[in-house]
Enzyme design. Structure first.
Site, mmCIF file in Angstrom:
data_model
loop_
_atom_site.group_PDB
_atom_site.id
_atom_site.type_symbol
_atom_site.label_atom_id
_atom_site.label_comp_id
_atom_site.label_asym_id
_atom_site.label_seq_id
_atom_site.Cartn_x
_atom_site.Cartn_y
_atom_site.Cartn_z
ATOM 1 N N ARG A 28 0.856 -1.181 0.000
ATOM 2 C CA ARG A 28 0.000 0.000 0.000
ATOM 3 C C ARG A 28 0.896 1.236 0.000
ATOM 4 N NH1 ARG A 28 -2.964 3.081 4.401
ATOM 5 N NH2 ARG A 28 -4.357 4.375 3.146
ATOM 6 N N HIS A 36 -3.280 10.829 0.137
ATOM 7 C CA HIS A 36 -2.794 10.655 1.512
ATOM 8 C C HIS A 36 -2.166 11.983 1.935
ATOM 9 C CE1 HIS A 36 -1.548 7.341 4.565
ATOM 10 N NE2 HIS A 36 -1.246 8.509 5.122
ATOM 11 N N GLU A 96 -8.130 8.395 5.597
ATOM 12 C CA GLU A 96 -8.488 9.031 6.874
ATOM 13 C C GLU A 96 -9.080 10.432 6.738
ATOM 14 O OE1 GLU A 96 -5.197 8.766 9.626
ATOM 15 O OE2 GLU A 96 -5.388 6.584 9.743
ATOM 16 N N ASN A 101 -8.068 1.763 9.244
ATOM 17 C CA ASN A 101 -6.810 2.042 9.945
ATOM 18 C C ASN A 101 -7.118 2.093 11.429
ATOM 19 O OD1 ASN A 101 -5.711 2.413 7.426
ATOM 20 N ND2 ASN A 101 -5.223 4.589 7.687
ATOM 21 N N TYR A 147 -5.198 2.048 15.477
ATOM 22 C CA TYR A 147 -4.009 2.002 16.336
ATOM 23 C C TYR A 147 -4.343 1.851 17.816
ATOM 24 C CZ TYR A 147 -1.457 3.441 12.210
ATOM 25 O OH TYR A 147 -0.905 3.460 10.954
ATOM 26 N N GLU A 200 -4.029 -0.162 7.831
ATOM 27 C CA GLU A 200 -2.917 0.281 8.687
ATOM 28 C C GLU A 200 -3.137 -0.237 10.096
ATOM 29 O OE1 GLU A 200 -2.069 4.493 8.894
ATOM 30 O OE2 GLU A 200 -2.288 4.720 6.725
HETATM 31 C C1 FCB Z 1 -2.150 7.339 10.353
HETATM 32 C C2 FCB Z 1 -1.679 7.819 9.002
HETATM 33 C C3 FCB Z 1 -0.311 7.344 8.614
HETATM 34 C C4 FCB Z 1 0.640 7.293 9.793
HETATM 35 C C5 FCB Z 1 0.017 6.580 10.955
HETATM 36 C C6 FCB Z 1 0.901 6.439 12.161
HETATM 37 O O1 FCB Z 1 -3.057 8.258 10.875
HETATM 38 O O2 FCB Z 1 -2.573 7.403 8.005
HETATM 39 O O3 FCB Z 1 0.150 8.174 7.573
HETATM 40 O O4 FCB Z 1 1.090 8.551 10.112
HETATM 41 O O5 FCB Z 1 -1.163 7.225 11.338
#
Ligand code: FCB
Length: 428
Positions: free
Chosen positions: A71, A115, A160, A281, A283, A334
């Site tokens: 990607r 992006h 995003e 995405n 985290y 992600e």
């Molecule tokens: C996301 C982004 C990516 C990177 C990660 C840690 O929000 O899409 O570009 O910065 O966080």
């Protein structure tokens, strides 16, 4: 693609460098980085990982890793240096070569059209606050798809929208650094609208391709079981998740959220054009109390971004998105973590926390898949350590360490763990 796709993810401005080469125009991130005080230590993506020149070496490393897909994003200012009008052939040629080299290495190219690197010339005309930028995005999309559409099987429009809109226009910590909630709401709407229009444009040019969008989504837990905290969690969910999922999958903004998007007749029909996959995405999760206020739980593991490590949030998020919105297919586009990696005297980079993070999150994906969520792939963020936006080079997310002064690539222990995980041939 095989049944389950294992990949790695990156973005143009974070890895390419070569910002002044081959006719590339200025982007809002070049401008933001050049504005004192905006990016840590005045750093920028001017050189980054020098992927623009080193991509053959990086593809070889991906091949060693064994991933099935890569990607990356396409830099709009390389294709149309002033945002619209004259096409820069050298910019298209770069992605043409990249795509061919990936395919020759048996790696599926998984490009994102936007992006975050908007041509500065469009920003000067109002950026995403202006509805006309949505049309400019469609024109740009057409140029790219005409050139690469014969080889790309999976197109992603945006990365995003929440981050572009709210971090860039309300919180002011991303380019272009504005601080108005209404501007953020306008931007979010124009991004979604441009997505819907671009879906049609891609289908017209490449009818067999799969088309999707990538959202950052977070599971939200109330801090306590009180009614006030649960209401706060629902509101947070509305602002972060439903504000994007509802228009895309249901053709309506959530009514309980008091924001006023600049909707014109036909917009919601355009935004809810059927898509082939949703990119997720993720985290961290949010823990929220009355306000809504994000609560920082004590005594939990955090990454060097300060984000809580909580794999069960990813599991719950995926099960919920599958149940409430029924996307045809989901890719985790992600997921990953930054830690304070150092290169040892023996040259090795030992990153057990990252390996543990990836293992537990991939297990969360597996559990969600077992519950019936239609998950078809997983991409680690990131392949390489890279330019982490306002945090500059201080946050290392890669499974490959980059020694920036020499540009040497050093696969971290997590790289070898991921390689084994892929080789085991187990789906998530
Ligand atoms: C996301 C982004 C990516 C990177 C990660 C840690 O929000 O899409 O570009 O910065 O966080």
């Amino acid at each position: 693609m095989n049944d389950f796709t294992w990949g790695v993810a990156t973005a143009a401005y974070q890895i390419e460098g070569a910002v002044d080469e081959d006719g590339r125009g200025e982007s809002i991130w070049d401008r933001f980085c050049a504005t004192p005080g905006k990016v840590r230590a005045g750093e920028s993506g001017a050189v980054a990982c020098d992927f623009y020149h080193r991509y053959p070496e990086d593809i070889a490393l991906m091949r060693e890793l064994g991933v099935g897909a890569f990607r990356f994003s396409i830099a709009w200012p390389r294709i149309l240096p002033t945002g619209r009008g004259a096409v820069n052939a050298a910019g298209l040629d770069f992605y043409d070569r990249l795509v061919d080299d990936l395919l020759a290495a048996d790696i599926v190219p998984f490009p994102t059209l936007y992006h975050w690197d908007l041509p500065q010339a469009l920003e000067d005309e109002g950026g995403w606050r202006a509805r006309s930028t949505a049309q400019a995005f469609v024109d740009y999309t057409q140029v790219v798809v005409e050139r690469l559409g014969d080889r790309i099987t999976h197109w992603t429009t945006h990365n995003e929208p929440w981050v572009i809109a709210f971090l860039g226009h309300e919180w002011g910590i991303h380019a272009p650094g504005h601080t108005s909630e209404q501007e953020a709401v306008d931007v979010a709407h124009h991004i979604l609208l441009s997505h819907g229009w671009a879906v049609d444009a891609i289908r017209a040019e490449a009818p067999d391709a799969q088309v999707g969008i990538v959202l950052n989504l977070e599971h939200v837990d109330p801090a306590t079981d009180s009614e006030a905290d649960r209401a706060a969690a629902w509101e947070m969910d509305g602002r972060a998740n439903r504000w994007f999922l509802d228009p895309l999958f249901r053709g309506a903004y959530p009514e309980d959220i008091a924001l006023s998007p600049p909707v014109q007749p036909g917009d919601l029909e355009a935004i809810s054009a059927p898509i082939d996959f949703l990119g997720v995405n993720n985290y961290f999760r949010f823990v929220v109390s009355d306000g809504p206020t994000v609560v920082e739980l004590p005594n939990v593991q955090r990454t060097s971004m300060g984000w809580e490590v909580h794999p069960d949030g990813l599991y719950k998020l995926l099960v919920r998105v599958a149940r409430d919105y029924e996307p045809a297919s989901i890719f985790i586009t992600e997921n990953g973590a930054a830690f304070e990696d150092v290169r040892g005297h023996d040259g090795r980079v030992r990153d057990p926390e990252r390996t543990e993070y990836l293992a537990t999150h991939i297990d969360a994906v597996r559990r969600a898949k077992e519950e019936g969520a239609p998950i078809d792939g997983y991409f680690v963020w990131s392949f390489l350590d890279n330019f982490e936006w306002a945090m500059g080079y201080s946050k290392r997310f890669g499974i490959v360490y980059v020694d920036y002064p020499t540009q040497e690539r050093v696969p971290k222990d997590s790289f070898y763990w991921y390689q084994q995980r892929i080789r085991s041939l187990q789906p998530a």
